[in-house]
Design a protein around this motif. Structure first.
Motif, mmCIF file in Angstrom:
data_model
loop_
_atom_site.group_PDB
_atom_site.id
_atom_site.type_symbol
_atom_site.label_atom_id
_atom_site.label_comp_id
_atom_site.label_asym_id
_atom_site.label_seq_id
_atom_site.Cartn_x
_atom_site.Cartn_y
_atom_site.Cartn_z
ATOM 1 N N ASP A 33 37.523 47.266 46.116
ATOM 2 C CA ASP A 33 37.739 47.186 44.350
ATOM 3 C C ASP A 33 37.998 45.564 44.196
ATOM 4 O O ASP A 33 37.995 44.778 44.963
ATOM 5 N N LYS A 34 37.217 45.313 43.060
ATOM 6 C CA LYS A 34 36.429 44.643 43.128
ATOM 7 C C LYS A 34 37.785 42.814 42.567
ATOM 8 O O LYS A 34 36.842 42.017 41.962
ATOM 9 N N THR A 35 38.583 43.169 42.474
ATOM 10 C CA THR A 35 39.542 42.361 42.049
ATOM 11 C C THR A 35 40.454 41.458 42.551
ATOM 12 O O THR A 35 41.230 40.767 43.063
ATOM 13 N N PRO B 83 26.044 31.574 49.634
ATOM 14 C CA PRO B 83 26.191 32.799 49.821
ATOM 15 C C PRO B 83 25.361 33.821 50.440
ATOM 16 O O PRO B 83 24.363 33.757 50.084
ATOM 17 N N PRO B 84 25.949 34.854 51.439
ATOM 18 C CA PRO B 84 24.938 35.494 51.991
ATOM 19 C C PRO B 84 24.614 36.462 51.192
ATOM 20 O O PRO B 84 25.673 37.119 50.290
ATOM 21 N N ASN B 85 23.297 36.989 51.917
ATOM 22 C CA ASN B 85 22.579 38.071 50.776
ATOM 23 C C ASN B 85 22.993 39.658 50.784
ATOM 24 O O ASN B 85 23.683 39.960 52.021
ATOM 25 N N TRP C 203 28.137 38.230 44.678
ATOM 26 C CA TRP C 203 29.676 38.128 45.088
ATOM 27 C C TRP C 203 29.813 37.964 43.308
ATOM 28 O O TRP C 203 30.767 38.243 43.073
ATOM 29 N N SER C 204 28.989 37.668 42.067
ATOM 30 C CA SER C 204 29.890 37.329 40.967
ATOM 31 C C SER C 204 30.342 38.380 40.662
ATOM 32 O O SER C 204 31.525 38.826 39.687
ATOM 33 N N LEU D 107 31.924 27.173 45.033
ATOM 34 C CA LEU D 107 32.841 28.071 44.377
ATOM 35 C C LEU D 107 31.507 28.642 44.153
ATOM 36 O O LEU D 107 31.529 29.355 42.981
ATOM 37 N N SER D 108 30.906 27.846 43.115
ATOM 38 C CA SER D 108 30.320 27.689 42.113
ATOM 39 C C SER D 108 29.269 29.015 41.658
ATOM 40 O O SER D 108 29.028 29.313 41.433
ATOM 41 N N SER D 109 28.404 28.404 43.473
ATOM 42 C CA SER D 109 28.156 29.213 43.767
ATOM 43 C C SER D 109 27.363 30.755 44.344
ATOM 44 O O SER D 109 26.953 31.818 43.869
ATOM 45 N N TYR D 110 28.891 30.852 44.351
ATOM 46 C CA TYR D 110 29.494 32.342 44.586
ATOM 47 C C TYR D 110 29.174 32.579 43.472
ATOM 48 O O TYR D 110 28.809 34.217 42.859
ATOM 49 N N GLN D 111 29.922 32.105 42.268
ATOM 50 C CA GLN D 111 30.643 32.634 40.571
ATOM 51 C C GLN D 111 28.996 33.296 40.660
ATOM 52 O O GLN D 111 29.233 33.476 39.628
#
Length: 641
Positions: free
Chosen positions: A248-250, A236-238, A269-270, A260-264
Motif C-alpha cells: 500500500d503506497k499510502t 535515499p537508498p536506491n 521513494w516518491s 524529507l525533501s530528498s525522499y519526496q
C-alpha cells in the motif's frame, strides 16, 4: 634473537617475520590440527604484545591428513610451498583476504580441486583469474547466518555485507541491523539482495538502518500487509524494480527530517504518498519526550508543559503517532522547580534520573522510585524540603551524584526492599536516612496477604490465621496502612488441605491460581468466580476436588471458561442474577443505622451501581443512608442503612 621472536600459542608455533613488524608466520605445531582448522588473525603470546598472522610457512601442515576445512583470516598474504600438500580430506577452503594470497608450489598439491573455495564477493573475479587459485573450479562468495538472516560477505576492507536470505520466514516487524558480527568482526549492512523477502505477506513493519544503500529488485514484492516503513539513511537508498510492488503506497514512510525533501523528490521513494519526518521530540500528558533510540523505541523525559497534575505518575510507556515508546530515563533539569507538585511515582522502566531533575520542587511530599533505577544525578532532589517519605524499589542502592538529596530531611522514612535493607544501610548518603524494610506481608481478617507489586498495588492470598471452614469469600480489594490493594492471585498452597471448605467465592480481580492453591479441598460443593477473564490455573491447584462441583461464572464469560483450563469442571454454569440469602449468618444485623458483625465475619458491601464500598471484618460498619448489596459466606442480600 630468534628465540625472542618465536612463541607458541594454542598448539601453533609462530615466528616474527621481521623485528618490530608485529607480523608473524606459522612455522609448525605442537598439537596437530584436525577437522575444521580456523587460523587466527592475531595472536598474543604470554610474554605480551599482539601479532598479526600473515604467512603460513613451507610444509607446515603437509602431513595433516585429517583436515576437512581450512579457514584463512583476512590478513593472510602468503601460503608456503607444500603447506597443505597431503590434505586429501579437505571438503572446503575459506579465505577472507580481499587480495588472493600468494601460493607456493604445490601448497594444496593433493587436495581435490573441485571442492568449494569461499572468498569475499568483491574479490571473486580476482581469485578466479589468479594463476594459483584458479586451479580450484568452484570458487564462490562467503556467506554466514546471524539472527535468522543470511548474509553475503561483500568486502573485508571496509567490512561490508549484503542480506541474501533468511532461515525462518520473518513476520511482524523486520528490523534490518546496521551491523552484524561474524567471527569477531562487525560488518556494515549496505544492501538487500533481489527478491529476498518477496511474498513475506506477514511482514507489518520495515526498519532500514542508516547504512543501507540499495534495496534489490522485487526485494519486498507483494508484502501487502505492510503498515509502515522507517528508513534512517539521510541519502535515499536506491530501490530496484518492483521492490515494493503490492504494498500500500499510502502507508506512512518515516525518514530523517533533514532528508524529507530528498525522499519526496526521489523517483523510487516518491511513489509513497505519506512520507513523514521521523519524530525526535514530542509532548504527551504535559511531559516532553526525546527519542533516544528509534529502533529500540526508547525515550527520555526532557521537560514539561503547563498542566502537570499535582500527583505525577510517570508512565512506563508512551504513545505518539501510533508508535509505543519505552520511557527509560529522565534528563537533566527536566521537571525542576514545580511548586504544585506533591507526589511523584517513577516507573520500573526508568534506569537513570539526571542532574537537577526535581530540584527545588518544595510542596512535593512523597516519592516512589522504581526498581529499574541505577543512578540518580547530582542535585536531582536537592531542596525538596517538603519530602516526608520515599520508597525506593531498586534492590541495589542507586548511585548518587553530589547533593542528590541536598536539603532533604534525613529523618524521613525511606522504604526499601527487605532483602536490600543491609545494602542501603551500608551505602553512602542512603545510610543517613531512616531506612525501613517495605512491609510485604500482612493479615486482614482471617486471611494472610503478600504484596506482589507495590507500584501496581496488587497482592496474593498466601494463607490464613485459622483454618477456614464452610463458606469463604475472597475479597477483590483489601486495605493495609492506608493503601488499598487489589487481590489478583491465590498463592502456592494457600488453602492446602482445607477439607472443611464447602463454598468458595473468588473475586473479579483474580487473574491467577497458583500451584496447589486449593489442593485436596475435597469438601467443596460450590465455587463462584466473578472474573470475566478465566484466571490461569497452575499445576495441582484443584487436586482432589470433584470435577462435578458446580462452578458459577459470569454469563458473558461462560464460553470462555468452557474453552479454557476450567473446562475440566463439567458443571460450569452462569451466575444467577437474582439475589438470595440462603446462608446469610443470622448474627449479622442492621441496628441503629449500623451493620453489626459480632462474629467478625468477612463482609463485602456494594452500592447500587455495583461499586465496592467496603470489605473487611469489623464489628460494626457504617455507611451513608441508602440501599446496599451485602455479600457474606457466599450469600448476597440487600441491606438498608
Amino acid at each position: 634473537a630468534w628465540a625472542q621472536n618465536s612463541f607458541t600459542v594454542n598448539g601453533l608455533n609462530y615466528q616474527e617475520t621481521g623485528v618490530g613488524t608485529g607480523q608473524v608466520k606459522i612455522t609448525g605445531y605442537t598439537i596437530e590440527p584436525t577437522g575444521v582448522f580456523d587460523i587466527p588473525e592475531t595472536v598474543s603470546p604470554s610474554s605480551g604484545g599482539s601479532y598479526t598472522v600473515t604467512k603460513i610457512g613451507d610444509e607446515v601442515f603437509a602431513n595433516c591428513t585429517n583436515l576437512t576445512e581450512v579457514i584463512f583470516p583476512s590478513t593472510i598474504t602468503e601460503i608456503g610451498e607444500y603447506a597443505f600438500y597431503y590434505s586429501r580430506d579437505l571438503t572446503s577452503i575459506t579465505c577472507y583476504a580481499s587480495t588472493p594470497p600468494a601460493m607456493g608450489e604445490n601448497a594444496f598439491g593433493t587436495a581435490d580441486k573441485t571442492i568449494p573455495v569461499y572468498v569475499p564477493a568483491n574479490a571473486l573475479s580476482s581469485y578466479q583469474s589468479n594463476a594459483d587459485w584458479s586451479e580450484f573450479t568452484r570458487t564462490t562468495y562467503i556467506t554466514f547466518i546471524s539472527n535468522n538472516l543470511e548474509y553475503k560477505l561483500l568486502y573485508t576492507s571496509p567490512n561490508q555485507a549484503e542480506i541474501i536470505g533468511y532461515t525462518t520466514r520473518p513476520t511482524g516487524v523486520l528490523n534490518i541491523p546496521a551491523t552484524v558480527n561474524h567471527k569477531g568482526k562487525d560488518y556494515t549492512i549496505i544492501t538487500i539482495a533481489e527478491e529476498v523477502f518477496s511474498e513475506c505477506s506477514d511482514l507489518t513493519e520495515l526498519v532500514f538502518p542508516e547504512s543501507l544503500r540499495t534495496i534489490g529488485a522485487h526485494a519486498f514484492h507483494y508484502c501487502q500487509d505492510l503498515t509502515s516503513i522507517t528508513c534512517y539513511n539521510t541519502t535515499p537508498p536506491n530501490v530496484g524494480e518492483s521492490a515494493f510492488e503490492g504494498a500500500d503506497k499510502t502507508i506512512p514512510v518515516y525518514v530523517p527530517a533533514e532528508a524529507l525533501s530528498s525522499y519526496q523528490n526521489h523517483a523510487d521513494w516518491s511513489v509513497f504518498t505519506n512520507l513523514q519526518a521521523i519524530v525526535t521530540e514530542f509532548t504527551v500528558g504535559g511531559l516532553t519526550y526525546k527519542v533516544t533510540d528509534q529502533i529500540a523505541k526508547t525515550v527520555e523525559i526532557i521537560g514539561y508543559t503547563t498542566g502537570l497534575p499535582d500527583v505525577l505518575d510517570i508512565p512506563a510507556t508512551v504513545t505518539n503517532n501510533g508508535i509505543n515508546y519505552n520511557v527509560t530515563s529522565i534528563g537533566a533539569d527536566a521537571i525542576w522547580g514545580i511548586d504544585d507538585l506533591t507526589e511523584v511515582s517513577i516507573p520500573n522502566s526508568i534506569t537513570t534520573i539526571g542532574e537537577n531533575v526535581f530540584w527545588a520542587c518544595y510542596y512535593m511530599t512523597k516519592v516512589t522510585i522504581g526498581s529499574g533505577v541505577t543512578s540518580i544525578g547530582a542535585g536531582a532532589f536537592a531542596l525538596c524540603e517538603g519530602l516526608t517519605e520515599m520508597t525506593v524499589l531498586a534492590t541495589m542502592p542507586p548511585t548518587l551524584g553530589d547533593d542528590a538529596f541536598g536539603g532533604v530531611n534525613r529523618d524521613i522514612p525511606v522504604y526499601v526492599p527487605a532483602e536490600s535493607l543491609a545494602a542501603y544501610q551500608a551505602a553512602e548518603v542512603w545510610k543517613d536516612f531512616n531506612l525501613q524494610a517495605i512491609g510485604s506481608a500482612f493479615t486482614v481478617g482471617n486471611l494472610r496477604y503478600e504484596v506482589t507489586d507495590k507500584t501496581a498495588e496488587t497482592v496474593t492470598v498466601t494463607g490464613y490465621v485459622n483454618t477456614p471452614e464452610g463458606a469463604l469469600e475472597i475479597p477483590s480489594t483489601v486495605e493495609h496502612k492506608g493503601t488499598t490493594y487489589s487481590v489478583t492471585s491465590i498463592g502456592v498452597k494457600a488453602f492446602y488441605d482445607c477439607t472443611g471448605l464447602t463454598s468458595l467465592t473468588l473475586p473479579a480481580s483474580l487473574t491467577n491460581i497458583e500451584t496447589y492453591a486449593l489442593y485436596n479441598c475435597s469438601g467443596l460443593t460450590k465455587m463462584t468466580v466473578f472474573a470475566t477473564t478465566p484466571p490461569t490455573v497452575e499445576g495441582g491447584a484443584f487436586y482432589n476436588i470433584s470435577k462435578e462441583t458446580p462452578v458459577y461464572v459470569p454469563a458473558a464469560s461462560l464460553a470462555a471458561y468452557q474453552a479454557s483450563v476450567w473446562k475440566g469442571f463439567t458443571n460450569l454454569q452462569a451466575i444467577k442474577t437474582a439475589l438470595n440469602t440462603p446462608s446469610m449468618p443470622e448474627s449479622i444485623r442492621i441496628q441503629g443505622g449500623m451493620l453489626h458483625n459480632p462474629q467478625q465475619l468477612h463482609l463485602t458491601l456494594y452500592d447500587m451501581q455495583g461499586r465496592q464500598v467496603y470489605s473487611g471484618n469489623d464489628n460494626t460498619v457504617s455507611q451513608p443512608a441508602g440501599v446496599y448489596v451485602l455479600r457474606c459466606n457466599g450469600a448476597s442480600g440487600k441491606v438498608l442503612f
